[in-house]
Design a protein around this motif. Structure first.
Motif, short mmCIF file in Angstrom:
data_model
loop_
_atom_site.label_atom_id
_atom_site.label_comp_id
_atom_site.label_asym_id
_atom_site.label_seq_id
_atom_site.Cartn_x
_atom_site.Cartn_y
_atom_site.Cartn_z
N LEU A 116 0.82 -1.21 0.00
CA LEU A 116 0.00 0.00 0.00
C LEU A 116 0.86 1.26 0.00
CD1 LEU A 116 -2.82 -1.12 2.44
CD2 LEU A 116 -2.91 -0.95 -0.05
N GLY A 117 2.14 1.12 0.32
CA GLY A 117 3.05 2.25 0.26
C GLY A 117 3.45 2.63 -1.16
N ARG A 132 -2.49 2.17 -7.08
CA ARG A 132 -2.98 1.73 -5.79
C ARG A 132 -4.49 1.50 -5.84
NH1 ARG A 132 -1.42 5.93 -2.64
NH2 ARG A 132 0.56 5.00 -2.00
N GLY A 133 -5.16 2.30 -6.64
CA GLY A 133 -6.61 2.19 -6.75
C GLY A 133 -7.08 1.08 -7.68
N GLY A 180 8.21 -0.28 -8.81
CA GLY A 180 7.22 0.32 -7.93
C GLY A 180 7.63 1.73 -7.51
N ILE A 181 6.66 2.59 -7.33
CA ILE A 181 6.90 3.96 -6.87
C ILE A 181 6.55 4.01 -5.39
CG2 ILE A 181 6.46 6.40 -7.22
CD1 ILE A 181 7.69 4.95 -9.63
N LEU A 232 11.60 2.13 -7.52
CA LEU A 232 12.38 0.99 -7.10
C LEU A 232 12.24 -0.12 -8.12
CD1 LEU A 232 11.30 0.90 -3.34
CD2 LEU A 232 13.37 1.92 -4.30
N TRP A 233 13.29 -0.95 -8.23
CA TRP A 233 13.32 -2.03 -9.21
C TRP A 233 13.69 -3.34 -8.54
CZ3 TRP A 233 11.93 -1.25 -14.25
CH2 TRP A 233 11.87 0.07 -14.69
#
Length: 115
Positions: free
Chosen positions: A29-30, A53-54, A97-98, A104-105
């Motif tokens: 969720l982050g 996220r949504g 991911g952000i 990040l990878w």
């Protein structure tokens, strides 16, 4: 340190299926958005699919109708279900991911589609 760990790659015949997983070391969720990228030898890294996220999803034209991106917040894991695989899907697949604004990878997982 937040980590993304991919799994599920391998060798599959054309027309086959694979499911990739990306597990986060912190709450998923982050991550405001997550995505799968891929890079074939000699090619630039390209976006395959993304999910916010949504739950809003987006796909590259080359995989629409064949790949499905999803996330399970209870398992801190994102998935890429790949069906009707083609030899041109062969690449190293990376999870992205952000996390609070920072991209990040993961380390990547090899997918090879060959008979």
């Amino acid at each position: 340190q937040v980590q993304l760990v991919e799994s599920g790659g391998g060798l599959v015949q054309p027309g086959g299926s694979l499911r990739l997983s990306c597990t986060t070391s912190r709450s998923i969720l982050g991550f405001s958005a997550m995505a799968w990228y891929r890079q074939a030898p000699g090619n630039e890294r390209e976006l395959v699919a993304s999910i916010t996220r949504g739950g809003t999803t987006n796909y590259a034209d080359s995989v629409k109708g064949r790949f499905t991106i999803s996330r399970d917040n209870t398992k801190n894991t994102m998935y890429l279900q790949m069906t009707s695989l083609k030899p041109e899907d062969t690449a190293v697949y990376y999870c992205n991911g952000i996390f609070f604004g920072e991209p990040l990878w993961g380390q990547g997982t090899q997918v090879t589609v060959s008979s």
